[in-house]
Design a protein around this motif. Structure first.
Motif, PDB file in Angstrom:
ATOM      1  N   SER A  44       0.830  -1.200   0.000  1.00  0.00           N
ATOM      2  CA  SER A  44       0.000   0.000   0.000  1.00  0.00           C
ATOM      3  C   SER A  44       0.869   1.256   0.000  1.00  0.00           C
ATOM      4  CB  SER A  44      -0.927  -0.027   1.209  1.00  0.00           C
ATOM      5  OG  SER A  44      -1.876   0.992   1.130  1.00  0.00           O
ATOM      6  N   LEU A  45       1.938   1.248   0.788  1.00  0.00           N
ATOM      7  CA  LEU A  45       2.847   2.395   0.817  1.00  0.00           C
ATOM      8  C   LEU A  45       3.587   2.563  -0.509  1.00  0.00           C
ATOM      9  CD1 LEU A  45       4.430   2.263   4.384  1.00  0.00           C
ATOM     10  CD2 LEU A  45       2.838   3.950   3.494  1.00  0.00           C
ATOM     11  N   ARG A  46       3.957   1.467  -1.140  1.00  0.00           N
ATOM     12  CA  ARG A  46       4.650   1.556  -2.428  1.00  0.00           C
ATOM     13  C   ARG A  46       3.765   2.188  -3.504  1.00  0.00           C
ATOM     14  NH1 ARG A  46       9.608  -0.226  -2.124  1.00  0.00           N
ATOM     15  NH2 ARG A  46      10.104  -2.054  -0.887  1.00  0.00           N
ATOM     16  N   PHE A  47       2.451   2.031  -3.379  1.00  0.00           N
ATOM     17  CA  PHE A  47       1.525   2.676  -4.310  1.00  0.00           C
ATOM     18  C   PHE A  47       1.344   4.164  -3.989  1.00  0.00           C
ATOM     19  CE2 PHE A  47      -0.231  -1.564  -5.510  1.00  0.00           C
ATOM     20  CZ  PHE A  47      -0.074  -1.408  -6.870  1.00  0.00           C
ATOM     21  N   GLY A  48       2.004   4.643  -2.925  1.00  0.00           N
ATOM     22  CA  GLY A  48       1.947   6.056  -2.585  1.00  0.00           C
ATOM     23  C   GLY A  48       0.789   6.429  -1.696  1.00  0.00           C
ATOM     24  N   GLU A  49       0.122   5.446  -1.115  1.00  0.00           N
ATOM     25  CA  GLU A  49      -0.988   5.729  -0.219  1.00  0.00           C
ATOM     26  C   GLU A  49      -0.466   5.791   1.211  1.00  0.00           C
ATOM     27  OE1 GLU A  49      -3.675   2.558  -0.973  1.00  0.00           O
ATOM     28  OE2 GLU A  49      -4.165   3.256  -2.980  1.00  0.00           O
ATOM     29  N   GLY A  50      -1.118   6.574   2.029  1.00  0.00           N
ATOM     30  CA  GLY A  50      -0.724   6.687   3.422  1.00  0.00           C
ATOM     31  C   GLY A  50      -0.742   8.134   3.858  1.00  0.00           C
ATOM     32  N   SER A  51      -1.006   8.337   5.144  1.00  0.00           N
ATOM     33  CA  SER A  51      -1.088   9.681   5.687  1.00  0.00           C
ATOM     34  C   SER A  51      -0.569   9.688   7.119  1.00  0.00           C
ATOM     35  CB  SER A  51      -2.540  10.152   5.655  1.00  0.00           C
ATOM     36  OG  SER A  51      -2.693  11.329   6.369  1.00  0.00           O
ATOM     37  N   ILE A  52       0.205  10.722   7.442  1.00  0.00           N
ATOM     38  CA  ILE A  52       0.713  10.864   8.812  1.00  0.00           C
ATOM     39  C   ILE A  52       0.357  12.236   9.382  1.00  0.00           C
ATOM     40  CG2 ILE A  52       2.597   9.210   8.615  1.00  0.00           C
ATOM     41  CD1 ILE A  52       4.458  11.622   8.151  1.00  0.00           C
ATOM     42  N   THR A  53      -0.662  12.885   8.845  1.00  0.00           N
ATOM     43  CA  THR A  53      -1.005  14.233   9.295  1.00  0.00           C
ATOM     44  C   THR A  53      -1.469  14.252  10.744  1.00  0.00           C
ATOM     45  OG1 THR A  53      -3.195  13.972   8.338  1.00  0.00           O
ATOM     46  CG2 THR A  53      -1.562  15.146   7.030  1.00  0.00           C
ATOM     47  N   GLU A  54      -2.147  13.231  11.205  1.00  0.00           N
ATOM     48  CA  GLU A  54      -2.644  13.178  12.584  1.00  0.00           C
ATOM     49  C   GLU A  54      -1.816  12.254  13.456  1.00  0.00           C
ATOM     50  OE1 GLU A  54      -6.564  11.776  11.932  1.00  0.00           O
ATOM     51  OE2 GLU A  54      -7.240  13.614  10.968  1.00  0.00           O
ATOM     52  N   ALA A  55      -0.696  11.780  12.945  1.00  0.00           N
ATOM     53  CA  ALA A  55       0.088  10.772  13.659  1.00  0.00           C
ATOM     54  C   ALA A  55       1.041  11.405  14.668  1.00  0.00           C
ATOM     55  CB  ALA A  55       0.888   9.943  12.659  1.00  0.00           C
ATOM     56  N   TYR A  56       1.411  10.605  15.651  1.00  0.00           N
ATOM     57  CA  TYR A  56       2.418  10.983  16.633  1.00  0.00           C
ATOM     58  C   TYR A  56       3.117   9.711  17.082  1.00  0.00           C
ATOM     59  CZ  TYR A  56      -1.025   9.372  20.054  1.00  0.00           C
ATOM     60  OH  TYR A  56      -1.920   8.612  20.766  1.00  0.00           O
ATOM     61  N   ALA A  57       4.246   9.872  17.748  1.00  0.00           N
ATOM     62  CA  ALA A  57       4.986   8.715  18.252  1.00  0.00           C
ATOM     63  C   ALA A  57       5.001   8.772  19.773  1.00  0.00           C
ATOM     64  CB  ALA A  57       6.405   8.713  17.710  1.00  0.00           C
ATOM     65  N   GLU A  58       5.009   7.598  20.376  1.00  0.00           N
ATOM     66  CA  GLU A  58       5.100   7.532  21.835  1.00  0.00           C
ATOM     67  C   GLU A  58       5.987   6.362  22.216  1.00  0.00           C
ATOM     68  OE1 GLU A  58       1.151   7.053  23.343  1.00  0.00           O
ATOM     69  OE2 GLU A  58       1.012   4.974  22.746  1.00  0.00           O
TER      70      GLU A  58
END
Length: 160
Positions: A44-58
């Motif tokens: 899915s990522l190789r097709f260019g799909e994905g979003s991290i606009t609301e993401a965070y790391a913990e």
């Protein structure tokens, strides 16, 4: 002794970028982390799909996790498809995790993903930033500076 890190990371194909992060936060330091993904997530990522606009790391139990990153289900996936917003483990050295944990606990900083990309070896990586939140007046100053740079470039084009 650890190998010195390059100043910029080897980004061959950028999949997702969090452009808002540089506006909302003061970026103190950046880290490159691998992501533990399943097969359909990689496709899915190789097709260019994905979003991290609301993401965070913990950091939980001595491990770093990417939370709320959206990798949509693979269109040609079968019953073994992945859950789109599951927490994904970030692969960092234990020394890096301890350093990040100390900064988050003591200094009140946040771990923000800046981009998801594939490096030259084809591995999915996350550019993770150690950041401090901006106040409203800081954001106004950023807007003012950005507008001034744009106007300056326009004037230089016209008269130079």
């Amino acid at each position: 002794m650890a190998r010195p890190k390059p100043s910029t990371f080897d980004k061959v194909k950028t999949v997702a970028e969090n452009r808002r992060a540089r506006f909302d936060y003061f970026i103190e330091d950046t880290f490159e982390a691998g992501i533990a993904l399943t097969g359909t997530e990689v496709k899915s990522l190789r097709f260019g799909e994905g979003s991290i606009t609301e993401a965070y790391a913990e950091i939980r139990d001595g491990e770093a996790w990417l939370v709320n990153a959206n990798v949509p289900e693979f269109t040609h996936g079968n019953r073994y498809n992945h859950e789109p917003k599951r927490p994904r483990k970030l692969l960092l050295h234990s020394r890096e995790i301890e350093r990040l944990l100390g900064a988050v606990e003591r200094k009140g900083m946040t771990l923000v993903p800046l981009s998801v990309y594939f490096n030259s070896k084809g591995r999915a990586k996350v550019e993770l930033a150690l950041a401090k939140g901006k106040q409203a007046h800081d954001k106004r100053a950023t807007i003012k500076e950005r507008d001034w740079k744009r106007d300056k470039a326009r004037v230089m084009r016209e008269h130079g």
